[in-house]
Design a protein around this motif. Structure first.
Motif, PDB file in Angstrom:
ATOM      1  N   ALA A  81       0.912  -1.281  -0.443  1.00  0.00           N
ATOM      2  CA  ALA A  81       0.242  -0.071   0.147  1.00  0.00           C
ATOM      3  C   ALA A  81       0.837   1.462  -0.238  1.00  0.00           C
ATOM      4  N   ASN A  82       1.672   1.036  -0.873  1.00  0.00           N
ATOM      5  CA  ASN A  82       2.800   2.135  -1.287  1.00  0.00           C
ATOM      6  C   ASN A  82       3.659   2.646   0.463  1.00  0.00           C
ATOM      7  N   THR A  83       4.140   1.513   0.988  1.00  0.00           N
ATOM      8  CA  THR A  83       4.934   2.347   2.294  1.00  0.00           C
ATOM      9  C   THR A  83       5.618   2.966   2.520  1.00  0.00           C
ATOM     10  N   SER A  84       6.509   3.342   3.290  1.00  0.00           N
ATOM     11  CA  SER A  84       7.677   4.168   3.795  1.00  0.00           C
ATOM     12  C   SER A  84       9.226   3.257   2.778  1.00  0.00           C
ATOM     13  N   LEU A  85       9.810   4.284   2.895  1.00  0.00           N
ATOM     14  CA  LEU A  85      10.972   3.836   2.669  1.00  0.00           C
ATOM     15  C   LEU A  85      12.084   3.321   3.295  1.00  0.00           C
ATOM     16  N   GLN A 332     -27.492  -6.979 -27.835  1.00  0.00           N
ATOM     17  CA  GLN A 332     -27.803  -7.599 -26.651  1.00  0.00           C
ATOM     18  C   GLN A 332     -25.841  -7.804 -26.349  1.00  0.00           C
ATOM     19  N   GLU A 333     -24.905  -8.500 -27.024  1.00  0.00           N
ATOM     20  CA  GLU A 333     -23.614  -8.884 -27.222  1.00  0.00           C
ATOM     21  C   GLU A 333     -22.991  -7.209 -27.050  1.00  0.00           C
ATOM     22  N   ILE A 334     -23.673  -6.602 -28.260  1.00  0.00           N
ATOM     23  CA  ILE A 334     -22.065  -5.274 -27.944  1.00  0.00           C
ATOM     24  C   ILE A 334     -23.114  -4.307 -26.039  1.00  0.00           C
ATOM     25  N   ALA A 335     -23.763  -4.493 -25.740  1.00  0.00           N
ATOM     26  CA  ALA A 335     -24.344  -3.965 -24.524  1.00  0.00           C
ATOM     27  C   ALA A 335     -23.702  -5.106 -23.082  1.00  0.00           C
ATOM     28  N   ARG A 336     -23.595  -6.094 -22.991  1.00  0.00           N
ATOM     29  CA  ARG A 336     -23.041  -6.905 -22.505  1.00  0.00           C
ATOM     30  C   ARG A 336     -21.237  -6.449 -22.920  1.00  0.00           C
ATOM     31  N   ALA A 337     -21.106  -6.229 -23.780  1.00  0.00           N
ATOM     32  CA  ALA A 337     -19.294  -5.645 -23.693  1.00  0.00           C
ATOM     33  C   ALA A 337     -19.368  -4.088 -23.035  1.00  0.00           C
ATOM     34  N   TYR A 338     -20.153  -3.642 -23.072  1.00  0.00           N
ATOM     35  CA  TYR A 338     -20.061  -2.140 -22.037  1.00  0.00           C
ATOM     36  C   TYR A 338     -20.087  -2.178 -20.981  1.00  0.00           C
ATOM     37  N   LEU A 339     -21.210  -3.288 -20.158  1.00  0.00           N
ATOM     38  CA  LEU A 339     -21.403  -3.541 -18.937  1.00  0.00           C
ATOM     39  C   LEU A 339     -20.008  -3.731 -18.411  1.00  0.00           C
ATOM     40  N   ARG A 340     -18.855  -4.466 -18.892  1.00  0.00           N
ATOM     41  CA  ARG A 340     -18.141  -5.077 -18.845  1.00  0.00           C
ATOM     42  C   ARG A 340     -16.956  -3.910 -18.222  1.00  0.00           C
ATOM     43  N   ARG A 341     -17.390  -2.429 -19.000  1.00  0.00           N
ATOM     44  CA  ARG A 341     -16.577  -1.190 -18.512  1.00  0.00           C
ATOM     45  C   ARG A 341     -16.617  -0.795 -17.619  1.00  0.00           C
ATOM     46  N   TRP A 342     -16.909  -0.796 -16.471  1.00  0.00           N
ATOM     47  CA  TRP A 342     -18.079  -0.741 -14.967  1.00  0.00           C
ATOM     48  C   TRP A 342     -16.688  -1.534 -14.426  1.00  0.00           C
ATOM     49  N   HIS A 343     -16.801  -3.052 -14.196  1.00  0.00           N
ATOM     50  CA  HIS A 343     -15.709  -3.863 -13.889  1.00  0.00           C
ATOM     51  C   HIS A 343     -14.493  -3.263 -14.023  1.00  0.00           C
ATOM     52  N   LEU A 344     -14.131  -2.691 -14.715  1.00  0.00           N
ATOM     53  CA  LEU A 344     -12.833  -2.019 -15.804  1.00  0.00           C
ATOM     54  C   LEU A 344     -12.699  -0.571 -14.452  1.00  0.00           C
ATOM     55  N   GLU A 345     -13.425   0.180 -14.348  1.00  0.00           N
ATOM     56  CA  GLU A 345     -13.628   1.575 -13.147  1.00  0.00           C
ATOM     57  C   GLU A 345     -13.528   0.976 -11.908  1.00  0.00           C
ATOM     58  N   LEU A 346     -14.247  -0.118 -11.828  1.00  0.00           N
ATOM     59  CA  LEU A 346     -13.581  -1.079 -10.237  1.00  0.00           C
ATOM     60  C   LEU A 346     -12.219  -0.823 -10.269  1.00  0.00           C
ATOM     61  N   CYS A 347     -11.339  -1.000 -11.184  1.00  0.00           N
ATOM     62  CA  CYS A 347      -9.645  -1.831 -11.517  1.00  0.00           C
ATOM     63  C   CYS A 347      -8.817  -0.466 -10.840  1.00  0.00           C
ATOM     64  N   LEU A 348      -9.538   1.128 -11.506  1.00  0.00           N
ATOM     65  CA  LEU A 348      -8.679   2.569 -10.823  1.00  0.00           C
ATOM     66  C   LEU A 348      -9.521   2.941  -9.581  1.00  0.00           C
ATOM     67  N   ASP A 349     -10.557   2.043  -8.695  1.00  0.00           N
ATOM     68  CA  ASP A 349     -10.511   2.329  -7.479  1.00  0.00           C
ATOM     69  C   ASP A 349      -9.665   1.186  -6.835  1.00  0.00           C
ATOM     70  N   ASP A 350      -9.179  -0.003  -7.344  1.00  0.00           N
ATOM     71  CA  ASP A 350      -8.531  -1.306  -7.242  1.00  0.00           C
ATOM     72  C   ASP A 350      -6.694   0.070  -7.093  1.00  0.00           C
ATOM     73  N   LEU A 351      -6.553   1.147  -7.909  1.00  0.00           N
ATOM     74  CA  LEU A 351      -5.317   1.304  -7.765  1.00  0.00           C
ATOM     75  C   LEU A 351      -5.379   2.528  -6.498  1.00  0.00           C
ATOM     76  N   LYS A 352      -6.221   3.274  -6.354  1.00  0.00           N
ATOM     77  CA  LYS A 352      -6.019   4.358  -5.229  1.00  0.00           C
ATOM     78  C   LYS A 352      -6.664   3.964  -3.879  1.00  0.00           C
ATOM     79  N   THR A 353      -7.229   3.138  -3.291  1.00  0.00           N
ATOM     80  CA  THR A 353      -7.447   2.724  -2.121  1.00  0.00           C
ATOM     81  C   THR A 353      -6.466   1.127  -2.171  1.00  0.00           C
TER      82      THR A 353
END
Length: 489
Positions: A81-85, A332-353
């Motif tokens: 978690a980005n600890t100290s030197l 429906q296949e395009i919709a499922r592919a677009y909804l995968r974007r939300w799972h990858l937005e959570l990756c940014l939350d993993d990076l920050k949190t």
């Protein structure tokens, strides 16, 4: 050793009481040892020649902080978690004392200087190699005829408030000097199949995300499909992608483009083909010469999708895409592919949190960039472990916890460092992968998490430079002044 003490022969006995030959053997024994031996398990995901020292130049001499050790210590720091030197240095001291190595200086200056000497190119190569390794471990995607799907998204992170950081990444314009932090804007390119980060571009807060996305187009290949939110659904970006034989899927930006479903070529219920005309002027992120070379019009497919879930009101999404063939790419296949974007937005939350990259600690822009890249590499290596566990135990990748993977890696690598036999280490690693695979994240369909925080602070906000800021008077002082005003009345 002769090149180290050539100019200081009188110091040889003092610096190397065991003799230069013994010192060299000790460093050779410790050369591959780092904190908790994480390189034994994560090193296979990187190229073998990436961390080899050259016979001349930087890292050519035998030092405590070699090229490989400095790099892996940096990654260990991100995984903590980005600890100290200081914590990194204390681990190195314990490691050298345990293995009979030379004494390590108690100050953090040597490790800090070694980090600053790490070439920026190493981080870029490691990021690419780790992303390729995660894709090789991940299951093959069957969405949209198996074409490579990538997601672009933007975010920001704060930097240490130093003059150099403020100059390269200025704070917001509506803040007084000394009252804000430098802000780095970043745009990240994700891989949908593995969840790994393929590339990143950074800039100041005033730089447009479209400009940073334009700088990422070289990372895409023909026949790729790029998914973005409504901010990226602009005519110039879609035209640039089509010039490279890349398709786009995104949410329609109704503030810049309005569509009338009574017009256009009808493909089906809620589907139309529209012809978009190029606007009169280009945005500031695009050069006028490039904008002039764009086609005058492009054909896009607009989809109106109704999302229905029990207990929720019907929600309508309007998507725009350049995948015009309705039979090859169903709605429906395009919709499922677009909804995968939300799972990858959570990756940014993993990076920050989870990795604590919301506030970078380095004091200079160059080191802050390295710190960010080190965090992204750590994220990709964890994605490699998640994909490996999913492949070995035939489990869905999106049900494996990123935080659980990080916690498990911290504990199991400590146990692996104490294991004496190869058989024991193999059993521990198999148990680690099994634990990741079956400690699944609960499936929560329709879960909604508002973007709001509960944050309570007993301190006032800094609204003026610190040397001009005055603390709020205490309760007794305020009461005394109130009584004085009453007497005057």
């Amino acid at each position: 050793m002769n090149n180290i003490t050539h100019y200081f022969p009188a110091w040889c006995q003092r610096l190397f009481p065991m003799g230069s030959h013994a010192f060299g053997k000790t460093l050779h024994r410790l050369r591959q040892a780092t904190l908790a031996h994480i390189e034994d398990r994560l090193g296979d995901f990187l190229t073998s020649q990436l961390l080899h020292s050259t016979p001349t130049g930087t890292y050519s001499r035998q030092r405590i902080f070699t090229l490989a050790r400095t790099f892996w210590c940096f990654l260990w720091q991100m995984l903590q978690a980005n600890t100290s030197l200081r914590e990194v240095l204390r681990q190195i001291q314990a490691l050298f004392e345990l293995n009979g190595g030379p004494p390590v200086d108690e100050g953090t200056a040597a490790y800090s200087q070694a980090r600053s000497k790490l070439p920026l190119s190493i981080f870029g190569q490691a990021l690419t190699a780790s992303a390729q390794a995660a894709l090789a471990q991940a299951p093959e995607s069957l969405l949209l005829q198996g074409r490579s799907i990538k997601v672009v998204d933007g975010s920001t992170c704060r930097l240490a408030d130093t003059p150099l950081n403020q100059k390269a990444f200025p704070q917001r314009d509506n803040q007084l000097p000394g009252c804000g932090f430098p802000i780095m804007r970043l745009v990240v390119l994700f891989c949908v199949a593995s969840g790994a980060i393929l590339a990143v571009r950074v800039g100041a807060f005033c730089v447009s995300e479209l400009a940073l996305c334009n700088a990422l187009l070289d990372q895409l290949k023909p026949q790729d499909i790029l998914i973005g939110d409504r901010y990226f659904a602009s005519f110039p970006l879609i035209a640039l992608l089509r010039a490279r034989a890349i398709d786009f899927v995104g949410r329609l930006n109704t503030s810049t483009r309005r569509v009338d479903f009574r017009k256009g070529q009808r493909l089906g219920v809620g589907e139309r083909l529209f012809t978009w005309q190029k606007g009169p002027v280009a945005g500031r992120w695009l050069k006028p010469s490039i904008f002039a070379a764009l086609p005058e019009q492009i054909t896009v497919r607009v989809l109106r999708i109704h999302v229905r879930q029990a207990g929720f009101r019907c929600r309508r999404l309007t998507l725009v895409t350049t995948l015009l063939n309705r039979q090859a790419f169903p709605t429906q296949e395009i919709a499922r592919a677009y909804l995968r974007r939300w799972h990858l937005e959570l990756c940014l939350d993993d990076l920050k949190t989870t990795l604590n990259l919301k506030h970078l600690k380095c004091q200079t822009p160059k080191m802050a960039h390295k710190e960010l890249l080190a965090g992204l590499i750590a994220h990709n290596l964890l994605c490699c472990l998640m994909a490996q566990a999913a492949r070995v135990h035939a489990r869905p990748l999106d049900r494996i916890s990123f935080k659980g993977t990080l916690d498990g890696l911290r504990q199991f690598t400590g146990a692996l460092a104490q294991a004496r036999t190869r058989k024991t280490r193999r059993k521990l690693w198999d148990l680690f992968l099994r634990t990741l695979a079956f400690d699944a994240v609960p499936d929560r369909p329709g879960r909604r998490e508002p973007r709001a925080v509960k944050l309570i602070s007993k301190y006032d906000k800094l609204i003026r430079p610190r040397h001009l800021q005055r603390d709020r008077p205490g309760r007794n002082v305020r009461k005394s002044k109130s009584n004085q005003r009453r007497r005057l009345i």
